[in-house]
Design an enzyme around this catalytic site. Structure first.
Site, short mmCIF file in Angstrom:
data_model
loop_
_atom_site.label_atom_id
_atom_site.label_comp_id
_atom_site.label_asym_id
_atom_site.label_seq_id
_atom_site.Cartn_x
_atom_site.Cartn_y
_atom_site.Cartn_z
N CYS A 67 3.50 1.49 0.83
CA CYS A 67 4.49 1.82 1.88
C CYS A 67 5.74 2.33 1.18
O CYS A 67 6.06 1.91 0.06
CB CYS A 67 4.89 0.63 2.75
SG CYS A 67 3.61 0.06 3.90
N TYR A 125 4.84 -4.51 1.50
CA TYR A 125 4.12 -5.41 0.59
C TYR A 125 4.86 -5.52 -0.73
O TYR A 125 5.46 -4.56 -1.21
CB TYR A 125 2.70 -4.90 0.37
CG TYR A 125 1.65 -5.73 1.08
CD1 TYR A 125 1.80 -6.05 2.43
CD2 TYR A 125 0.53 -6.21 0.41
CE1 TYR A 125 0.85 -6.81 3.08
CE2 TYR A 125 -0.43 -6.97 1.06
CZ TYR A 125 -0.26 -7.27 2.40
OH TYR A 125 -1.20 -8.04 3.04
N ASN A 160 7.21 -0.79 -3.24
CA ASN A 160 6.58 -2.10 -3.40
C ASN A 160 6.98 -2.70 -4.75
O ASN A 160 8.11 -2.52 -5.18
CB ASN A 160 5.06 -1.95 -3.25
CG ASN A 160 4.67 -1.13 -2.01
OD1 ASN A 160 4.29 0.02 -2.13
ND2 ASN A 160 4.82 -1.71 -0.84
N ARG A 208 6.39 6.63 -6.36
CA ARG A 208 6.87 6.97 -5.02
C ARG A 208 8.36 6.68 -4.87
O ARG A 208 9.09 7.44 -4.22
CB ARG A 208 6.08 6.18 -3.96
CG ARG A 208 4.67 6.73 -3.74
CD ARG A 208 3.90 5.97 -2.67
NE ARG A 208 3.44 4.67 -3.14
CZ ARG A 208 3.89 3.50 -2.72
NH1 ARG A 208 4.85 3.45 -1.79
NH2 ARG A 208 3.41 2.37 -3.19
#
Length: 331
Positions: free
Chosen positions: A2, A82, A176, A229
């Site tokens: 995410c 998460y 994360n 990311r």
């Protein structure tokens, strides 16, 4: 997996959004929770009353209504992501005066009680977080949270072996693991990334020229791990052209997230399941509007807290995020 970000327009309107990347099948819906709604903590059955109404994306399973992201009437917004290998919750309820809250309920808890980041800071001093198995994975989910408000302030909440920590988030990004301070330190590895490139350099007497544009982005990582990311999103959101209006801001936000969406089959878990982007959503914290699109439908849909707010004393489901695909024929 995410990715979540905050993003401001030229007018100072704060937008907040995320990709929901998950390997388990979920059926997210949009809900409106009314002000003064009374609900039960899944940890011990304690009853809470929401001080603010809010709109959120979540799912009801085994008579439990859990949320992934949302915004309340005061423009306070938050999302859960998460945090494997780092999340650590309190294991035993003690006689201390702090309120025990299940990590699964924490997003609902703060959306119903916090009108700003400043209020969140005070609330965290009064609670302890506990792990409870969720009905989707049947395990205690390792979680951390990002929150923001209409001022544009952003923070990260992490519960680790060191206890509950509230970190100021000046970059407005969260992915994360590892923990948030690690991600911020890691950005220093990519200081040379830039929108422009050198047009010519010499190695000895040999001139070297770029093939085209984007040479300045070569240092950026290209994978889909959490650190990669985080870096790509932080670079793009801090260098993109700032939009001048709400519509342009929403479009810009979705373009930013295209950089980190996960197509089905690209990432597999150890169990052989696909970890892909179930939906991407953005929130206008000023108007309390939700904009979202799903893996199977890239058309942007919209829902507002004010669509049904004040008409019920119980949660109102606005329906599934999933919508039939249609193509507009040009003739």
């Amino acid at each position: 997996m995410c990715t979540a970000i905050t993003f401001q327009s030229k007018q100072g309107v704060n937008f907040f959004g995320r990709t929901m990347d998950f390997s388990y099948p979920i059926e997210p819906k949009t809900y409106i929770i009314p002000k003064n709604y009374v609900w039960h903590n899944v940890l011990n059955g304690n009853m809470y009353s929401d001080s603010y109404s809010f709109i959120a994306i979540g799912q009801e399973s085994d008579e439990m209504l859990g949320f992934f992201d949302g915004v309340n009437e005061r423009g306070f917004a938050s999302a859960v992501l998460y945090f494997p290998g780092y999340a650590k919750y309190q294991e035993k309820v003690t006689k201390e005066q702090k309120e025990p809250v299940a990590a699964l309920d924490f997003l609902h808890y703060i959306l119903g009680k916090c009108g700003s980041i400043d209020e969140l800071d005070g609330l965290l001093r009064q609670i302890s977080l506990f792990g409870v198995p969720d009905p989707i994975t049947q395990s205690v989910a390792p979680l951390h949270w990002i929150a923001t408000d209409r001022s544009g302030k952003s923070v990260v909440i992490e519960s680790t072996e060191q206890g509950i920590k509230l970190y100021r988030n000046p970059i407005g990004v969260l992915t994360n693991s590892p923990d948030f301070p690690w991600h911020m330190t890691n950005l220093r590895n990519y200081m040379t990334a830039a929108p422009r490139q050198e047009e010519e350099v010499f190695w000895g007497e040999v001139p070297l020229r770029p093939f085209g544009q984007a040479g300045g982005t070569v240092p950026l990582p290209g994978g889909d791990t959490s650190p990669e990311r985080f870096v790509r999103t932080a670079y793009q959101k801090t260098h993109v052209e700032i939009p001048s209006g709400d519509t342009e801001a929403v479009i810009t936000c979705f373009h930013l997230m295209e950089n980190v969406t996960i197509p089905r089959g690209v990432v597999e878990t150890a169990k052989g399941d696909c970890d892909d982007t179930k939906y991407t959503a953005f929130i206008n914290t000023k108007t309390c509007e939700y904009f979202f699109r799903t893996y199977d439908n890239s058309e942007i849909a919209c829902a507002s807290l004010w669509d049904r707010s004040g008409y019920s004393k119980k949660p109102v489901c606005l329906g599934d995020l999933a919508r039939p695909v249609s193509f507009h024929k040009i003739s």
